[in-house]
Design a protein around this motif. Sequence first.
Motif, PDB file in Angstrom:
ATOM      1  N   ASN A  27      -2.382   1.281  -7.415  1.00 48.26           N
ATOM      2  CA  ASN A  27      -3.584   0.737  -8.041  1.00 48.26           C
ATOM      3  C   ASN A  27      -4.776   1.493  -7.464  1.00 48.26           C
ATOM      4  O   ASN A  27      -4.888   1.630  -6.243  1.00 48.26           O
ATOM      5  N   VAL A  28      -5.646   1.970  -8.351  1.00 48.76           N
ATOM      6  CA  VAL A  28      -6.814   2.747  -7.930  1.00 48.76           C
ATOM      7  C   VAL A  28      -8.037   2.180  -8.628  1.00 48.76           C
ATOM      8  O   VAL A  28      -8.022   1.938  -9.837  1.00 48.76           O
ATOM      9  N   SER A  29      -9.106   1.958  -7.867  1.00 52.83           N
ATOM     10  CA  SER A  29     -10.337   1.423  -8.464  1.00 52.83           C
ATOM     11  C   SER A  29     -11.383   2.524  -8.611  1.00 52.83           C
ATOM     12  O   SER A  29     -11.358   3.525  -7.903  1.00 52.83           O
ATOM     13  N   GLY A  30     -12.284   2.306  -9.573  1.00 46.75           N
ATOM     14  CA  GLY A  30     -13.402   3.209  -9.771  1.00 46.75           C
ATOM     15  C   GLY A  30     -13.219   4.216 -10.893  1.00 46.75           C
ATOM     16  O   GLY A  30     -14.148   4.938 -11.220  1.00 46.75           O
ATOM     17  N   VAL A  55      -2.100   9.385 -14.804  1.00 47.37           N
ATOM     18  CA  VAL A  55      -3.223   8.497 -14.507  1.00 47.37           C
ATOM     19  C   VAL A  55      -3.481   7.606 -15.721  1.00 47.37           C
ATOM     20  O   VAL A  55      -3.650   8.100 -16.834  1.00 47.37           O
ATOM     21  N   ASP A  56      -3.505   6.300 -15.489  1.00 49.17           N
ATOM     22  CA  ASP A  56      -3.854   5.314 -16.519  1.00 49.17           C
ATOM     23  C   ASP A  56      -5.211   4.743 -16.126  1.00 49.17           C
ATOM     24  O   ASP A  56      -5.297   3.812 -15.324  1.00 49.17           O
ATOM     25  N   VAL A  62      -2.123   4.913 -10.950  1.00 42.63           N
ATOM     26  CA  VAL A  62      -1.745   6.309 -10.802  1.00 42.63           C
ATOM     27  C   VAL A  62      -0.264   6.338 -10.438  1.00 42.63           C
ATOM     28  O   VAL A  62       0.139   5.747  -9.434  1.00 42.63           O
ATOM     29  N   SER A  63       0.538   7.015 -11.262  1.00 38.40           N
ATOM     30  CA  SER A  63       1.966   7.169 -11.005  1.00 38.40           C
ATOM     31  C   SER A  63       2.197   8.565 -10.453  1.00 38.40           C
ATOM     32  O   SER A  63       1.752   9.550 -11.051  1.00 38.40           O
ATOM     33  N   ILE A  64       2.882   8.628  -9.337  1.00 38.21           N
ATOM     34  CA  ILE A  64       3.151   9.904  -8.675  1.00 38.21           C
ATOM     35  C   ILE A  64       4.654  10.090  -8.591  1.00 38.21           C
ATOM     36  O   ILE A  64       5.367   9.210  -8.112  1.00 38.21           O
ATOM     37  N   THR A  65       5.131  11.227  -9.048  1.00 38.49           N
ATOM     38  CA  THR A  65       6.530  11.588  -8.873  1.00 38.49           C
ATOM     39  C   THR A  65       6.561  12.678  -7.805  1.00 38.49           C
ATOM     40  O   THR A  65       5.815  13.656  -7.886  1.00 38.49           O
ATOM     41  N   SER A  66       7.406  12.470  -6.803  1.00 37.96           N
ATOM     42  CA  SER A  66       7.460  13.402  -5.689  1.00 37.96           C
ATOM     43  C   SER A  66       8.903  13.610  -5.237  1.00 37.96           C
ATOM     44  O   SER A  66       9.793  12.840  -5.587  1.00 37.96           O
ATOM     45  N   ASN A  67       9.095  14.663  -4.458  1.00 39.59           N
ATOM     46  CA  ASN A  67      10.423  15.002  -3.958  1.00 39.59           C
ATOM     47  C   ASN A  67      10.930  14.004  -2.928  1.00 39.59           C
ATOM     48  O   ASN A  67      12.132  13.858  -2.747  1.00 39.59           O
ATOM     49  N   ALA A  68      10.014  13.354  -2.222  1.00 44.67           N
ATOM     50  CA  ALA A  68      10.363  12.391  -1.176  1.00 44.67           C
ATOM     51  C   ALA A  68       9.368  11.235  -1.237  1.00 44.67           C
ATOM     52  O   ALA A  68       8.367  11.304  -1.941  1.00 44.67           O
ATOM     53  N   LEU A  86      -7.959   3.987  -3.407  1.00 42.68           N
ATOM     54  CA  LEU A  86      -6.602   3.494  -3.554  1.00 42.68           C
ATOM     55  C   LEU A  86      -6.586   2.068  -3.017  1.00 42.68           C
ATOM     56  O   LEU A  86      -6.928   1.823  -1.872  1.00 42.68           O
ATOM     57  N   VAL A  87      -6.218   1.119  -3.881  1.00 40.19           N
ATOM     58  CA  VAL A  87      -6.223  -0.284  -3.510  1.00 40.19           C
ATOM     59  C   VAL A  87      -4.892  -0.653  -2.864  1.00 40.19           C
ATOM     60  O   VAL A  87      -4.838  -1.478  -1.962  1.00 40.19           O
ATOM     61  N   GLY A  88      -3.818  -0.041  -3.313  1.00 38.70           N
ATOM     62  CA  GLY A  88      -2.491  -0.303  -2.760  1.00 38.70           C
ATOM     63  C   GLY A  88      -1.430   0.050  -3.781  1.00 38.70           C
ATOM     64  O   GLY A  88      -1.730   0.497  -4.882  1.00 38.70           O
ATOM     65  N   ARG A  89      -0.178  -0.149  -3.402  1.00 35.65           N
ATOM     66  CA  ARG A  89       0.920   0.091  -4.329  1.00 35.65           C
ATOM     67  C   ARG A  89       0.944  -1.012  -5.381  1.00 35.65           C
ATOM     68  O   ARG A  89       0.673  -2.166  -5.081  1.00 35.65           O
TER      69      ARG A  89
END
Length: 91
Positions: A27-30, A55-56, A62-68, A86-89
């Motif tokens: 969750n991201v604000s602003g 990004v929505d 914000v959805s992030i796909t990463s290797n780890a 960033l507000v949190g997961r």
Amino acid sequence: MSCCTPDGSCSTTAAPAAGSGITTVYNVSGMTCGHCEAAVTKAVGALEGVTAVTVDVTGGRVSITSNAEPDDATVADAIDDAGYELVGRAD
């Protein structure tokens, strides 16, 4: 290649792509516009191990796909540097 068979049915048993990674949603604000979307995408996409960013703006996610498993503090710093919080997961 299509997942549909000649009889018109679709197969949902296809294996996911190898190395598809871990997807984490925050969750991201602003964020309010396309510029916000671009700024967050660029900042987070530059992080080591990140393979995709979605990004929505409307939903504030914000959805992030990463290797780890991503380091939340590093992601928060990148988002903060872009001018957002960033507000949190997401649940």
